[in-house]
Write an enzyme that holds these catalytic residues in place. Sequence first.
Site, PDB file in Angstrom:
ATOM      1  N   ASP A 152       0.812  -1.211  -0.085  1.00  9.55           N
ATOM      2  CA  ASP A 152      -0.028  -0.142  -0.050  1.00  9.55           C
ATOM      3  C   ASP A 152       0.889   1.294   0.081  1.00  9.55           C
ATOM      4  O   ASP A 152       2.151   1.073   0.123  1.00  9.55           O
ATOM      5  CB  ASP A 152      -0.857  -0.070   1.086  1.00  9.55           C
ATOM      6  CG  ASP A 152      -2.347   0.667   1.058  1.00  9.55           C
ATOM      7  OD1 ASP A 152      -2.495   1.126   0.163  1.00  9.55           O
ATOM      8  OD2 ASP A 152      -3.194   0.196   1.802  1.00  9.55           O
ATOM      9  N   ASP A 207     -10.133   3.652  -3.201  1.00  2.94           N
ATOM     10  CA  ASP A 207     -10.926   2.350  -2.677  1.00  2.94           C
ATOM     11  C   ASP A 207     -12.399   2.424  -3.182  1.00  2.94           C
ATOM     12  O   ASP A 207     -13.152   3.479  -3.245  1.00  2.94           O
ATOM     13  CB  ASP A 207     -10.895   2.551  -1.169  1.00  2.94           C
ATOM     14  CG  ASP A 207      -9.435   2.335  -0.513  1.00  2.94           C
ATOM     15  OD1 ASP A 207      -8.737   2.046  -1.306  1.00  2.94           O
ATOM     16  OD2 ASP A 207      -9.414   2.029   0.516  1.00  2.94           O
TER      17      ASP A 207
HETATM   18  C1  GLA Z   1      -5.792   1.614   1.560  1.00  6.31           C
HETATM   19  C2  GLA Z   1      -6.280   0.394   0.416  1.00  6.31           C
HETATM   20  C3  GLA Z   1      -7.358  -0.490   1.081  1.00  6.31           C
HETATM   21  C4  GLA Z   1      -7.072  -1.291   2.329  1.00  6.31           C
HETATM   22  C5  GLA Z   1      -6.784  -0.040   3.271  1.00  6.31           C
HETATM   23  C6  GLA Z   1      -6.126  -0.999   4.649  1.00  6.31           C
HETATM   24  O1  GLA Z   1      -7.096   2.512   1.771  1.00  6.31           O
HETATM   25  O2  GLA Z   1      -6.404   1.114  -0.658  1.00  6.31           O
HETATM   26  O3  GLA Z   1      -7.604  -1.456  -0.120  1.00  6.31           O
HETATM   27  O4  GLA Z   1      -5.993  -2.059   2.046  1.00  6.31           O
HETATM   28  O5  GLA Z   1      -5.892   0.816   2.847  1.00  6.31           O
HETATM   29  O6  GLA Z   1      -6.036   0.220   5.589  1.00  6.31           O
END
Ligand code: GLA
Length: 409
Positions: A152, A207
Amino acid sequence: MKNLKTIVIMSGMFALMAMPLKAQKWEHLADTPQMGWSTWNKFQGNISEDIIKGIADAMVENGLREAGYTYINIDDCWHGQRDGNGFIQVDPVKFPNGMKAVADYVHSKGLKLGIYSDAGTATCGGMPGSLGHEYQDAIQYARWGVDYLKYDWCNTTNVNPQGAYQLISDALRAAGRPIFLSMCEWGNSRPWKWAREVGHSWRTTPDIWCDFDSLRVFPGYTQFGVMQCIQFNDSLRQYAGKGYWNDPDMLEVGNGMTENEDRAHFTMWCMMASPLILGNDLRNMSDATRNIIMNKDMIAIDQDTLGVQGWHYCDKDGLQFWFKPLAGNDWAFTILNPTRSDITYELNWQDFNLTDQQVSGLSTDFGSKVYKVFNLWTHKQEGKTSLKSKVDRKITVKSRDVVSYRLSL
Ligand code: GLA
């Protein structure tokens, strides 16, 4: 003569030293888009060994493993602290027997284990990030028996994305265990332009959230609904292919949308050759949800060996018309109705003579080829395409739903 030999040897050594020490990513882990399940969409940080084991059991009992779902991915918030030597540990309450025990259990079920980290100082959930510990973390994951890493991009001020993802890719290679690298920097640095040799998939979007067609806006970031993910991901099809996939985020099927919205969501992910990472509670799901995620005819569209992402060809009467070329000169053809009303469409195959100029070069040639028409949701053969320019059939596409066919010669 001796001097000349010395010069030749030395210049050879300098040439070797000047070669960049760039490792290759692990090959053949992503010949088709990855399939599995992740903790995040349903559980966020509320995870445990029991949940992972229960999901692994459900994967097998429901036939999901047989349908191709392989990875069980533990997303954010599994972490404890680093030990005195800097090696990351698990949260001892959530995972009392350690990560190796979880990996062993998942492997004993014929499945693979995924884990999550972040290129910055801390993960998005505030856990320790991998910055400065990349090789150590890769070694730790390999020791535990991890098979997949989602990496990430939170808390990365002053970190260069290309450098950071190359670094973790090299570290995974050096650690000696084949580990899939799922890049997750939300498309910020356009990884589709540079990451083919670095990772196996890259997120193209922010997301997802469990809604068909709206943005969810927070201070500082925005989540995409299904339609927003589709629209953006569609613009990047020329960058995806065997070994490196566009990732419009994990699935929300079974998490609260209507059955037709879930069906459309799943279908469009398959049309776009997207990773199929389930996000619902597999231990407890409705028949409708199970039927959607277990549709093997539709999964075959996603996993087709030609490895070409489909595209939104045109709009008519409020409907979207999508095509995906498949191996063996087949096509997947989907009509998506994003509107709030059911729409009936009069289909004339001759309106869809098209060539995929961007990627495969393949053409539908409805003027000279007759295809069998197989309905991918009713699993019934529905006659053939027509060489004549005429209305061949009337198709009703329900609101926020799809009608989807496999066309075969
Ligand atoms: C980010 C990622 C998500 C998830 C969260 C976890 O937002 O894009 O898919 O993994 O972190 O904290």
